[in-house]
Write an enzyme that holds these catalytic residues in place. Structure first.
Site, PDB file in Angstrom:
ATOM      1  N   SER A 127     -43.593  32.263  65.169  1.00  0.00           N
ATOM      2  CA  SER A 127     -43.843  31.197  66.142  1.00  0.00           C
ATOM      3  C   SER A 127     -43.320  31.579  67.518  1.00  0.00           C
ATOM      4  O   SER A 127     -42.307  32.292  67.634  1.00  0.00           O
ATOM      5  CB  SER A 127     -43.150  29.907  65.682  1.00  0.00           C
ATOM      6  OG  SER A 127     -43.148  28.937  66.704  1.00  0.00           O
ATOM      7  N   TYR A 152     -36.367  24.939  63.094  1.00  0.00           N
ATOM      8  CA  TYR A 152     -37.687  25.514  62.821  1.00  0.00           C
ATOM      9  C   TYR A 152     -37.778  26.921  63.394  1.00  0.00           C
ATOM     10  O   TYR A 152     -38.186  27.868  62.707  1.00  0.00           O
ATOM     11  CB  TYR A 152     -38.776  24.619  63.422  1.00  0.00           C
ATOM     12  CG  TYR A 152     -40.146  25.259  63.404  1.00  0.00           C
ATOM     13  CD1 TYR A 152     -40.811  25.490  62.208  1.00  0.00           C
ATOM     14  CD2 TYR A 152     -40.763  25.648  64.597  1.00  0.00           C
ATOM     15  CE1 TYR A 152     -42.066  26.092  62.196  1.00  0.00           C
ATOM     16  CE2 TYR A 152     -42.015  26.241  64.584  1.00  0.00           C
ATOM     17  CZ  TYR A 152     -42.659  26.461  63.387  1.00  0.00           C
ATOM     18  OH  TYR A 152     -43.892  27.067  63.375  1.00  0.00           O
TER      19      TYR A 152
END
Length: 334
Positions: A127, A152
């Site tokens: 990501s 995350y």
């Protein structure tokens, strides 16, 4: 070629499967169909790809160690595209354990499966969130990414480290892709493009973080899918001349690579909202608010290395992409 695609009921996973099947590959897709967002949308994505005769869906949770091990042993995949994960920056602040189960334990189970089945190439989702506190733009894979600002992001950085260890120890070719703000038809309901479209249509107020002074490298889904498919054929090789002191963090002496996958041209958040308003013919009710926990001011991908590896650059601009998103939303939700 026989592929495993994880997260197959997801936004990106379902469309990667469709492309692989069109290209003539055999695909096993897995998903646990959790209720992080509307399961009906996930089922509708599956319904769209189920007609492909070379596709088979299996409902399996990545954290199911025995189930994943059995899957790899029985199916003997050539390549794996691992897109399943617990997503969402803000959700990770409130529900951290969900990220440990899916993004850490699940990723390890996939790595173990690849090791035991001697998979030719593992491509997995990282990501843009891993860039964290980095201020230098565009974000480059040569940058250090040691300061994530959400759990995350930390799990995605951990995925890259875990993959490297398996590439080094077991000679498994692995490629991590740092996704940048993917949007388009069939998109995730927890992401801003979907939320903005829904709320504007329904006459609800949209929340605009940092008073609209934010930039995102919005990347249309078709461009993402093309990049994923192409990079699956670019298998990393060992490089015994590579040295930590001199080499790029996105490569290694092991068969290991990291790439950014984004449009490479950030758009101001207000400009993106204006594109949705123009397509809908409705002015949004806006609530301007401050920066939210876990948010970053700007994302901007340096994608030159991906272009050099695949020969592909994103083709779809924001106006075209937003039009397709809005048209899909109107049609899907009637």
């Amino acid at each position: 070629m026989k592929y495993l695609v994880t997260g197959v009921a997801g936004f990106i996973g379902s469309q990667v499967v469709a492309r692989l099947c069109v290209l003539g590959h055999q695909v096993i897709g897995i998903d646990n169909l959790n209720d992080y967002y509307d399961v009906n949308l996930k089922l509708a994505r599956l319904e769209k790809i189920n007609p492909f005769t070379t596709f088979q869906f299996l409902e399996i949770d990545l954290a199911d160690r025995d189930g994943i091990a059995t899957l790899f042993k029985e199916q003997q995949f050539d390549k794996v595209i691992h897109l399943a994960a617990q997503a969402g920056v803000r959700y990770s602040i409130e529900n951290p354990m969900a990220y440990a189960d899916s993004n850490l334990v699940g990723h390890l189970n996939v790595l173990e499966g690849c090791r035991n089945a001697k998979v030719k190439h593992l491509v997995y989702a990282s990501s843009s969130s891993v860039y964290g506190l980095n201020n230098k733009v565009p974000f480059a894979t040569s940058d250090t990414v040691d300061h994530p600002i959400s759990l995350y992001a930390a799990t995605k950085k951990s995925n890259e480290l875990m993959a490297h260890s398996y590439s080094h120890l077991y000679n498994i070719p692995t490629t991590g892709l740092r996704f940048f703000t993917v949007y388009g038809p069939w998109g995730r309901p927890d992401m801003a493009p979907y939320i903005f479209t829904k709320n504007i249509l329904e006459g609800e107020t949209i929340d605009i973080n940092n008073n609209g002074d934010m930039w995102r490298d919005f990347t249309y889904i078709d461009d993402i899918v093309e990049g994923v498919i192409r990079i699956a054929d670019v298998i990393p090789k060992r490089d015994d001349s590579w040295k930590v002191e001199e080499g790029c963090p996105a490569s290694s002496s092991a068969p290991y690579s990291i790439y950014n996958i984004g449009h490479g041209s950030p758009i101001n958040l207000m400009k993106f909202i204006e594109a949705i308003e123009a397509e809908l013919g409705i002015e949004a009710k806006k609530n301007f608010r401050g920066m939210q926990a876990g948010d970053v001011y700007q994302t901007y991908a340096d994608t030159q290395d991906l272009f050099e590896a695949t020969g592909y650059k994103p083709q779809v601009g924001v106006s075209e992409g937003v039009a397709k998103l809005v048209n899909w939303y109107k049609d899907f939700y009637k």
